[in-house]
Design a protein around this motif. Sequence first.
Motif, PDB file in Angstrom:
ATOM      1  N   VAL A  59       0.869  -1.176   0.000  1.00  0.00           N
ATOM      2  CA  VAL A  59       0.000   0.000   0.000  1.00  0.00           C
ATOM      3  C   VAL A  59       0.903   1.222   0.000  1.00  0.00           C
ATOM      4  CG1 VAL A  59      -1.699   1.339   1.289  1.00  0.00           C
ATOM      5  CG2 VAL A  59      -1.908  -1.149   1.153  1.00  0.00           C
ATOM      6  N   SER A  60       0.959   1.935  -1.117  1.00  0.00           N
ATOM      7  CA  SER A  60       1.807   3.116  -1.210  1.00  0.00           C
ATOM      8  C   SER A  60       1.059   4.384  -0.819  1.00  0.00           C
ATOM      9  CB  SER A  60       2.369   3.253  -2.624  1.00  0.00           C
ATOM     10  OG  SER A  60       1.318   3.384  -3.570  1.00  0.00           O
ATOM     11  N   GLU A  61      -0.229   4.412  -1.059  1.00  0.00           N
ATOM     12  CA  GLU A  61      -1.066   5.526  -0.613  1.00  0.00           C
ATOM     13  C   GLU A  61      -2.488   5.015  -0.483  1.00  0.00           C
ATOM     14  OE1 GLU A  61      -3.481   7.017  -2.741  1.00  0.00           O
ATOM     15  OE2 GLU A  61      -3.008   5.895  -4.563  1.00  0.00           O
ATOM     16  N   ILE A  62      -3.264   5.662   0.382  1.00  0.00           N
ATOM     17  CA  ILE A  62      -4.626   5.185   0.625  1.00  0.00           C
ATOM     18  C   ILE A  62      -5.527   6.366   0.951  1.00  0.00           C
ATOM     19  CG2 ILE A  62      -4.316   4.753   3.118  1.00  0.00           C
ATOM     20  CD1 ILE A  62      -5.918   2.100   2.609  1.00  0.00           C
ATOM     21  N   ASN A  63      -6.742   6.317   0.464  1.00  0.00           N
ATOM     22  CA  ASN A  63      -7.731   7.353   0.729  1.00  0.00           C
ATOM     23  C   ASN A  63      -9.014   6.714   1.245  1.00  0.00           C
ATOM     24  OD1 ASN A  63      -6.559  10.020  -0.355  1.00  0.00           O
ATOM     25  ND2 ASN A  63      -6.175   8.588  -2.029  1.00  0.00           N
ATOM     26  N   VAL A  64      -9.729   7.471   2.043  1.00  0.00           N
ATOM     27  CA  VAL A  64     -10.970   6.997   2.645  1.00  0.00           C
ATOM     28  C   VAL A  64     -12.122   7.778   2.039  1.00  0.00           C
ATOM     29  CG1 VAL A  64     -12.264   6.653   4.775  1.00  0.00           C
ATOM     30  CG2 VAL A  64      -9.760   6.436   4.774  1.00  0.00           C
ATOM     31  N   LEU A  65     -13.005   7.080   1.340  1.00  0.00           N
ATOM     32  CA  LEU A  65     -14.196   7.680   0.756  1.00  0.00           C
ATOM     33  C   LEU A  65     -15.343   7.473   1.739  1.00  0.00           C
ATOM     34  CD1 LEU A  65     -12.228   7.093  -1.633  1.00  0.00           C
ATOM     35  CD2 LEU A  65     -14.251   6.855  -3.098  1.00  0.00           C
ATOM     36  N   VAL A  66     -15.892   8.563   2.257  1.00  0.00           N
ATOM     37  CA  VAL A  66     -16.897   8.508   3.315  1.00  0.00           C
ATOM     38  C   VAL A  66     -18.283   8.672   2.698  1.00  0.00           C
ATOM     39  CG1 VAL A  66     -17.687   9.482   5.495  1.00  0.00           C
ATOM     40  CG2 VAL A  66     -15.236   9.466   4.943  1.00  0.00           C
ATOM     41  N   PHE A  67     -19.108   7.625   2.811  1.00  0.00           N
ATOM     42  CA  PHE A  67     -20.481   7.639   2.309  1.00  0.00           C
ATOM     43  C   PHE A  67     -21.445   7.709   3.493  1.00  0.00           C
ATOM     44  CE2 PHE A  67     -18.027   5.739  -1.040  1.00  0.00           C
ATOM     45  CZ  PHE A  67     -18.641   6.129  -2.225  1.00  0.00           C
ATOM     46  N   TYR A  74     -26.535   5.110  -0.017  1.00  0.00           N
ATOM     47  CA  TYR A  74     -25.341   5.801   0.472  1.00  0.00           C
ATOM     48  C   TYR A  74     -24.863   6.791  -0.580  1.00  0.00           C
ATOM     49  CZ  TYR A  74     -24.764   2.679   4.478  1.00  0.00           C
ATOM     50  OH  TYR A  74     -24.936   2.014   5.660  1.00  0.00           O
ATOM     51  N   GLU A  75     -24.531   8.012  -0.123  1.00  0.00           N
ATOM     52  CA  GLU A  75     -23.997   9.037  -1.003  1.00  0.00           C
ATOM     53  C   GLU A  75     -22.638   9.492  -0.494  1.00  0.00           C
ATOM     54  OE1 GLU A  75     -26.685  12.278  -1.448  1.00  0.00           O
ATOM     55  OE2 GLU A  75     -28.139  11.124  -2.646  1.00  0.00           O
ATOM     56  N   LEU A  76     -21.751   9.855  -1.417  1.00  0.00           N
ATOM     57  CA  LEU A  76     -20.411  10.295  -1.056  1.00  0.00           C
ATOM     58  C   LEU A  76     -20.460  11.683  -0.423  1.00  0.00           C
ATOM     59  CD1 LEU A  76     -17.341   9.801  -1.141  1.00  0.00           C
ATOM     60  CD2 LEU A  76     -17.332  10.873  -3.413  1.00  0.00           C
ATOM     61  N   SER A  77     -19.922  11.796   0.800  1.00  0.00           N
ATOM     62  CA  SER A  77     -19.885  13.082   1.497  1.00  0.00           C
ATOM     63  C   SER A  77     -18.548  13.783   1.322  1.00  0.00           C
ATOM     64  CB  SER A  77     -20.158  12.876   3.001  1.00  0.00           C
ATOM     65  OG  SER A  77     -21.475  12.429   3.219  1.00  0.00           O
ATOM     66  N   ILE A 120      -9.480   8.491  -8.087  1.00  0.00           N
ATOM     67  CA  ILE A 120     -10.567   8.969  -7.218  1.00  0.00           C
ATOM     68  C   ILE A 120     -11.002  10.387  -7.575  1.00  0.00           C
ATOM     69  CG2 ILE A 120      -9.918   7.468  -5.305  1.00  0.00           C
ATOM     70  CD1 ILE A 120      -8.687   9.906  -3.956  1.00  0.00           C
ATOM     71  N   ASP A 121     -10.275  11.063  -8.452  1.00  0.00           N
ATOM     72  CA  ASP A 121     -10.701  12.399  -8.869  1.00  0.00           C
ATOM     73  C   ASP A 121     -12.051  12.357  -9.574  1.00  0.00           C
ATOM     74  OD1 ASP A 121      -8.382  13.414  -7.856  1.00  0.00           O
ATOM     75  OD2 ASP A 121      -7.360  13.617  -9.781  1.00  0.00           O
ATOM     76  N   ALA A 122     -12.413  11.194 -10.098  1.00  0.00           N
ATOM     77  CA  ALA A 122     -13.702  11.072 -10.787  1.00  0.00           C
ATOM     78  C   ALA A 122     -14.871  10.994  -9.824  1.00  0.00           C
ATOM     79  CB  ALA A 122     -13.691   9.832 -11.690  1.00  0.00           C
ATOM     80  N   ALA A 123     -14.588  10.786  -8.535  1.00  0.00           N
ATOM     81  CA  ALA A 123     -15.659  10.711  -7.532  1.00  0.00           C
ATOM     82  C   ALA A 123     -16.068  12.113  -7.122  1.00  0.00           C
ATOM     83  CB  ALA A 123     -15.183   9.915  -6.319  1.00  0.00           C
ATOM     84  N   ASP A 124     -17.355  12.375  -7.145  1.00  0.00           N
ATOM     85  CA  ASP A 124     -17.860  13.718  -6.836  1.00  0.00           C
ATOM     86  C   ASP A 124     -18.827  13.649  -5.665  1.00  0.00           C
ATOM     87  OD1 ASP A 124     -18.278  16.378  -6.956  1.00  0.00           O
ATOM     88  OD2 ASP A 124     -19.166  16.422  -8.951  1.00  0.00           O
ATOM     89  N   VAL A 132     -20.146   6.078  -7.830  1.00  0.00           N
ATOM     90  CA  VAL A 132     -18.720   6.204  -7.531  1.00  0.00           C
ATOM     91  C   VAL A 132     -17.974   4.963  -8.017  1.00  0.00           C
ATOM     92  CG1 VAL A 132     -17.011   6.294  -5.670  1.00  0.00           C
ATOM     93  CG2 VAL A 132     -19.021   7.786  -5.606  1.00  0.00           C
ATOM     94  N   LYS A 133     -18.551   3.791  -7.780  1.00  0.00           N
ATOM     95  CA  LYS A 133     -17.902   2.558  -8.232  1.00  0.00           C
ATOM     96  C   LYS A 133     -17.714   2.565  -9.747  1.00  0.00           C
ATOM     97  CE  LYS A 133     -19.602  -0.402  -4.484  1.00  0.00           C
ATOM     98  NZ  LYS A 133     -20.476  -1.549  -4.130  1.00  0.00           N
ATOM     99  N   GLU A 134     -18.706   3.015 -10.454  1.00  0.00           N
ATOM    100  CA  GLU A 134     -18.628   3.047 -11.907  1.00  0.00           C
ATOM    101  C   GLU A 134     -17.613   4.083 -12.383  1.00  0.00           C
ATOM    102  OE1 GLU A 134     -19.743   1.767 -15.760  1.00  0.00           O
ATOM    103  OE2 GLU A 134     -20.361   0.953 -13.819  1.00  0.00           O
ATOM    104  N   ALA A 135     -17.443   5.156 -11.600  1.00  0.00           N
ATOM    105  CA  ALA A 135     -16.596   6.263 -12.044  1.00  0.00           C
ATOM    106  C   ALA A 135     -15.120   6.045 -11.748  1.00  0.00           C
ATOM    107  CB  ALA A 135     -17.063   7.565 -11.393  1.00  0.00           C
ATOM    108  N   VAL A 136     -14.811   5.402 -10.627  1.00  0.00           N
ATOM    109  CA  VAL A 136     -13.412   5.285 -10.197  1.00  0.00           C
ATOM    110  C   VAL A 136     -12.769   4.115 -10.929  1.00  0.00           C
ATOM    111  CG1 VAL A 136     -11.853   4.951  -8.245  1.00  0.00           C
ATOM    112  CG2 VAL A 136     -13.931   6.301  -7.965  1.00  0.00           C
ATOM    113  N   THR A 137     -12.086   4.425 -12.037  1.00  0.00           N
ATOM    114  CA  THR A 137     -11.466   3.397 -12.879  1.00  0.00           C
ATOM    115  C   THR A 137     -10.043   3.813 -13.238  1.00  0.00           C
ATOM    116  OG1 THR A 137     -12.239   4.388 -14.950  1.00  0.00           O
ATOM    117  CG2 THR A 137     -13.698   2.790 -13.875  1.00  0.00           C
ATOM    118  N   THR A 138      -9.251   2.837 -13.602  1.00  0.00           N
ATOM    119  CA  THR A 138      -7.902   3.101 -14.125  1.00  0.00           C
ATOM    120  C   THR A 138      -7.758   2.407 -15.471  1.00  0.00           C
ATOM    121  OG1 THR A 138      -6.945   1.169 -13.015  1.00  0.00           O
ATOM    122  CG2 THR A 138      -6.944   3.248 -11.809  1.00  0.00           C
TER     123      THR A 138
END
Length: 727
Positions: A59-67, A74-77, A120-124, A132-138
């Motif tokens: 794990v080189s970096e990690i972010n927490v998406l709070v719904f 559930y909506e992204l806050s 995760i920039d695609a998450a709004d 969010v699941k559909e948007a966060v892709t690489t």
Amino acid sequence: MKYLKYTIFLLMFAVLWSGCNRETAEYSVPGEEGSAKLRLKVKTPGTRSTTRAVAEDEVSEINVLVFEYTGSEYELSYIVPGYSITPSTSGTYDYEFYARILTSNNPLRLWLVANAGNAIDAADTGMTEDEVKEAVTTAYGAAGFTDVLPMSGSVDFDDGITTDQTVEATLLRSAARVDVVNAADNFTLTSVRVYRANDLVQVIPDAVTGNAVTSASVPAGAEHDVNTDTFTVTGTSLTAQIYIPESGIPDAADRRLGATSVVIGGLYDGGTETTYYRMDFIPDDDSGNPDEALFGQVLRNHLYRFVIEEVQAPGWPTDDDASVNPSTGVEVEIQVWDEVTLDMVFDDYDYFGVSGRTVALGYSAGSTGYISVDTSLDSYEAYWGDADGNIDEGAGPIVPGGDFDDPDGLYNAAISADGSQVTFTILAAYDKSTAAAAYLVLVAGRMRIVITVTQGTADYSGQSLIIVNSTYEIGSWGDYRLGIANPVSPAGGRSMGLVNMLLRGTNFGPDGTVELESIYISGVNVTTTTMPQAAYQVADVLYLTYSTNPQQSDVDEILEWLEDDDHRLLVVQFDNSGTNSNMMTSLGFGTRYFPGTTASYSYVGAAAPDFVKYGPFGSVDAAFSYKCRDTTYGVVDPAEADALGYIPILTGNGTTATTGYYLMAVNPESRVIICGDCDVYGNSSEGSSGYYLDFSNTSYTIDPENPAHVMMGNLWAWIIEVALGNG
């Protein structure tokens, strides 16, 4: 929360991220006011190779998406970064990090997203969880993954988050791994290539069941048109080099040309011309393979291991030709790996799989570990045998619902009634002189799998033990959050021996007898009557000096904290009847005794707990005398302690009335250790003859010839096993 681990890093992040907002979801660290600090212990999937194209479990970096739950979904806050990431290569929990979350009484769902970079920039803010699941892709290209793999995992808080706490989660890789092994005598493997992989990776899966997925999550618009680079094979296998996105099951009309496939190249039967063969994921055949409905499916966090068992004829002239034609002349065994089934073997249409081929147990008698079993057969048998799978006919078989001991009497294996789990139990505490591996051979039809069981090899690399102690007056263990070289405040003289022993890396550390990342001793300067819950919320071990003597309301909170997590431990110091009286009474003890005469303490020898008598630092099963610094120490009544489940370690030898009464004892069930004199932890050579934690040579290394060292070292090895283990 000045008492918590890594406070300095929290302040640094608060400065670095304050006011830093993203164009989409909010991306900042909340301040302490109105927020809660989470310590997140995450498990990354196990790895099967040391030489890999990417760092599979890093794990080189990690972010927490709070719904936040809105009443219907559930909506992204907002999004916050994880900080103070402590990496590891193995262990029950492979990483620890912290995140500060705004307090809320509403249900929350946290998605932990690692190694996803700018995806995760695609998450709004305001997006639903599915959006969010559909948007966060690489993106995925022919070169594949070359550094780290994206991962994700979730934690639910049905009642919201209002206080600091420790939580646990499992991360799943967002990609699958492909290995190819050549076991055919008449074939030389020279190349491997994957055809028709998807060009997008959905980082967060649509659905997870039991830390595994059962269907692929493929983003809308993904094209299965990526043919990977060709990987050259110089030996008999290609492992840990190819990682690909998930693939769904192709339409029936598009099975051959639409399915993701593997193409191998090689020399057949001593020939000089390379010939190529196609291998399919979950292949079907004309005879009705039961997995036909899953043809072509590739799932995240699975390892697909293609074993070339026999080659019967030349293949196609080019890899492109092979990629669009059926497999010819190759028999393939596929081992599918995930969090439930690590190794899968096939025999015609039957399969037999286990969650792992090794079980590493801890030091304590009664320690358990297990594997999960999955098979298409109605039943299977188990025998004790050797590493090569040769069975001992006299040691088995057992079938589901039965159990038996290995011939050496070290382990017991018990199969659940439905056959889905095998549980291994240590029959005797770890003893260096007798500990050995045993091998359980599982047999299902013509298939067999060997399980290696080892004792005393628990590894907590990358994990840290957090001790919180009250530094008020006598018995303080000090404050060593920044390491032994720069303590915030040093331990008191009557505890210096123990503290130096714990912080010595050759005893407990990455290269120590007990392997873990570090031990943090955090000191809390509280009054004689208080121990606020915020001071120890993230502790693995809480130590109360007898000078602390918390009030009843704090005692109730401490015991509730202890009961909430069976990996927490409590060490309680007491002396006469007035020291830590509320705690000792709440633990069930009545009168405490105060002999008031000088005498050495006595180790109880064979009566001690197995994990103290035998452990990683050696054996100490014979009685010996322990030094006493002065005449002041406390003891408890043996009958009362026995009834409460306490096992003695040291007894007092003061007066006739208290000779043999317990001075130090442990309750393994409730995870409480009581001790009637802090001098036990000291570095003193004063008092009557006997042993003590003498580290006057400043090496602080546990001496196997000093039974006091061995006793205390083994005790703390058990404490670490309870706190960081998977029991």
